[in-house]
Design a protein around this motif. Structure first.
Motif, short mmCIF file in Angstrom:
data_model
loop_
_atom_site.label_atom_id
_atom_site.label_comp_id
_atom_site.label_asym_id
_atom_site.label_seq_id
_atom_site.Cartn_x
_atom_site.Cartn_y
_atom_site.Cartn_z
N LEU A 151 0.82 -1.21 0.00
CA LEU A 151 0.00 0.00 0.00
C LEU A 151 0.86 1.26 0.00
N THR A 152 0.30 2.35 -0.46
CA THR A 152 0.95 3.66 -0.35
C THR A 152 0.99 4.06 1.13
N PHE A 153 1.70 5.14 1.43
CA PHE A 153 1.71 5.67 2.79
C PHE A 153 0.28 5.93 3.26
N PHE A 154 -0.53 6.53 2.40
CA PHE A 154 -1.93 6.80 2.72
C PHE A 154 -2.65 5.51 3.11
N GLY A 155 -2.51 4.48 2.26
CA GLY A 155 -3.20 3.22 2.50
C GLY A 155 -2.73 2.52 3.76
N GLN A 156 -1.43 2.54 4.02
CA GLN A 156 -0.91 1.90 5.22
C GLN A 156 -1.43 2.56 6.49
N GLU A 157 -1.49 3.90 6.49
CA GLU A 157 -1.96 4.60 7.68
C GLU A 157 -3.48 4.46 7.85
N LEU A 158 -4.22 4.41 6.76
CA LEU A 158 -5.65 4.14 6.84
C LEU A 158 -5.90 2.77 7.46
N LEU A 159 -5.15 1.76 7.00
CA LEU A 159 -5.32 0.41 7.53
C LEU A 159 -4.91 0.34 8.99
N LEU A 196 -0.84 11.91 -1.41
CA LEU A 196 -1.62 12.26 -0.24
C LEU A 196 -1.09 11.54 0.99
N ALA A 197 -1.49 12.01 2.16
CA ALA A 197 -1.16 11.30 3.40
C ALA A 197 -2.42 11.23 4.26
N PHE A 198 -2.65 10.08 4.85
CA PHE A 198 -3.72 9.91 5.83
C PHE A 198 -3.11 10.18 7.20
N VAL A 199 -3.67 11.12 7.94
CA VAL A 199 -3.14 11.54 9.23
C VAL A 199 -4.19 11.23 10.30
N HIS A 200 -3.77 10.68 11.42
CA HIS A 200 -4.74 10.25 12.43
C HIS A 200 -4.24 10.52 13.84
N THR A 201 -5.17 10.48 14.76
CA THR A 201 -4.87 10.46 16.19
C THR A 201 -5.60 9.26 16.78
N VAL A 202 -4.84 8.37 17.39
CA VAL A 202 -5.40 7.18 18.04
C VAL A 202 -5.42 7.44 19.54
N ARG A 254 5.67 13.29 10.70
CA ARG A 254 6.14 12.15 9.88
C ARG A 254 5.48 12.17 8.50
N ALA A 255 4.20 12.50 8.44
CA ALA A 255 3.49 12.55 7.15
C ALA A 255 4.07 13.65 6.26
N VAL A 256 4.41 14.79 6.85
CA VAL A 256 5.02 15.89 6.08
C VAL A 256 6.33 15.41 5.45
N ARG A 257 7.12 14.68 6.22
CA ARG A 257 8.39 14.17 5.68
C ARG A 257 8.16 13.08 4.64
N ALA A 258 7.14 12.26 4.84
CA ALA A 258 6.84 11.18 3.90
C ALA A 258 6.51 11.72 2.51
N LEU A 259 5.94 12.92 2.46
CA LEU A 259 5.60 13.55 1.18
C LEU A 259 6.69 14.54 0.73
N ASN A 260 7.85 14.49 1.40
CA ASN A 260 9.00 15.36 1.06
C ASN A 260 8.63 16.84 1.12
N LEU A 261 7.89 17.21 2.14
CA LEU A 261 7.44 18.59 2.31
C LEU A 261 8.19 19.31 3.43
N GLN A 262 9.15 18.63 4.05
CA GLN A 262 9.87 19.26 5.16
C GLN A 262 10.69 20.45 4.67
N THR A 263 10.84 21.45 5.53
CA THR A 263 11.56 22.65 5.16
C THR A 263 12.14 23.33 6.39
N GLN A 264 13.26 24.01 6.19
CA GLN A 264 13.85 24.86 7.23
C GLN A 264 13.44 26.32 7.02
N ASP A 265 12.76 26.59 5.90
CA ASP A 265 12.33 27.95 5.59
C ASP A 265 11.18 28.36 6.50
N PRO A 266 10.95 29.66 6.67
CA PRO A 266 9.78 30.12 7.41
C PRO A 266 8.50 29.59 6.76
#
Length: 302
Positions: free
Chosen positions: A24-32, A59-65, A84-96
């Motif tokens: 599964l994609t990251f989305f699918g794994q987190e949904l499951l 996309l990323a599925f984000v949850h709170t258990v 973790r989801a932000v990093r999984a989609l390569n969206l991390q940044t040191q910029d403001p």
């Protein structure tokens, strides 16, 4: 009252075909994972594996258990799971990062918690990674003033699911300067949206889901001295989706990614931006004795 819904069309696999969890994609794994955490029946969980999740690779599925979580489980959920989801989609940044959060319920907020949300939106490796950040000009929270609720189509009797207590707002540590009046782009509507818009010069994404801006919804991570391990405590069960703006669209407008217009065509911003500061006006308060009495009177109750 308005809210937001996420829909995605996933084709069913051929009869008799079922993916493995690792396919599964990251989305699918987190949904499951979320389905498993909720204790859903095996036939439901197996049913998830009978769909093609290729359409969710961006996309990323984000949850709170709800509950207490250590180790890998801690990394997957709540505010730590968001980073973790932000990093999984390569969206991390040191910029403001410009951060706008629309909420329908406000609790006891403080700058430390909001700085953690900001770091998660930057993709910091929480809870270990710490940075000095100044969010006072880069973080805005959207919640209606009393005047906005009173002037809405349904009036104050329509504000019972928009919750805030004056004891939180009047606390010395409460970040009042970050608040903006939520005024819908559709005149007269109140909001039950929970949306986070995050963008810098190089990345932009939005969270659309059920989590309000609170430690109950996102959890609190801390070091458990007794077990000598990091831990996150979550009160609520929440879920949502992280939706990105394609990088090529940002490259077409270098230096202009400052407002919510960058999300047009992906997640429409439902509130007026830029929004007004409270400027002496009080927010809408509900869940206090006087508000409950007012609602009872409107309903004709004793």
């Amino acid at each position: 009252m308005e809210n937001s819904v996420f829909l995605v069309d996933l084709p069913r696999l051929a009869e008799g075909v079922q993916q493995s969890k690792n396919d599964l994609t990251f989305f699918g794994q987190e949904l499951l994972y979320f389905c498993e955490a909720m204790g859903l029946d095996k036939d439901i969980r197996d049913g998830v594996l009978k769909f093609d999740f290729a359409n969710t690779s961006h996309l990323a599925f984000v949850h709170t258990v709800g509950g207490s979580h250590y180790s890998n489980n801690m990394k997957r959920t709540g505010i730590v799971g968001l980073s973790r989801a932000v990093r999984a989609l390569n969206l991390q940044t040191q910029d403001p990062v410009e951060t706008d959060f629309a909420a329908s319920s406000i609790g006891s907020l403080n700058m430390d918690f909001l700085e953690s949300i900001y770091l998660a939106a930057s993709g910091a490796d929480l809870p270990v990674e710490k940075r000095e950040v100044d969010i006072k000009d880069r973080f805005r929270i959207y919640f209606p003033t009393h005047d906005t609720v009173a002037a809405s189509t349904g009036g104050i009797q329509n504000g019972g699911t928009v919750c805030f207590q004056s004891k939180w707002y009047n606390s010395d540590r409460f970040p009042k300067t970050l608040f903006r009046d939520y005024q819908s782009t559709r005149t007269g509507l109140l909001s039950h949206n929970k949306i986070l818009f995050s963008r810098s010069q190089k990345q932009a994404w939005a969270y659309v889901g059920s989590a309000n801006i609170s430690e109950s919804a996102w959890g609190k991570a801390f070091f458990d001295k007794a077990k000598k391990a990091w831990k996150i405590n979550c009160r609520n069960w929440e879920c949502g989706v992280l939706i990105i703006v394609p990088p090529e669209e940002l490259e077409a407008q270098p230096g202009k990614v400052v407002g919510t217009e960058v999300f047009k065509g992906h997640v429409e911003c439902p509130f007026k931006y830029p929004a007004e500061k409270y400027a002496g006006r009080k927010p809408w308060f509900f869940m206090e004795r006087e508000e409950r009495s007012a609602f009872a009177a409107l309903a004709g109750e004793p």
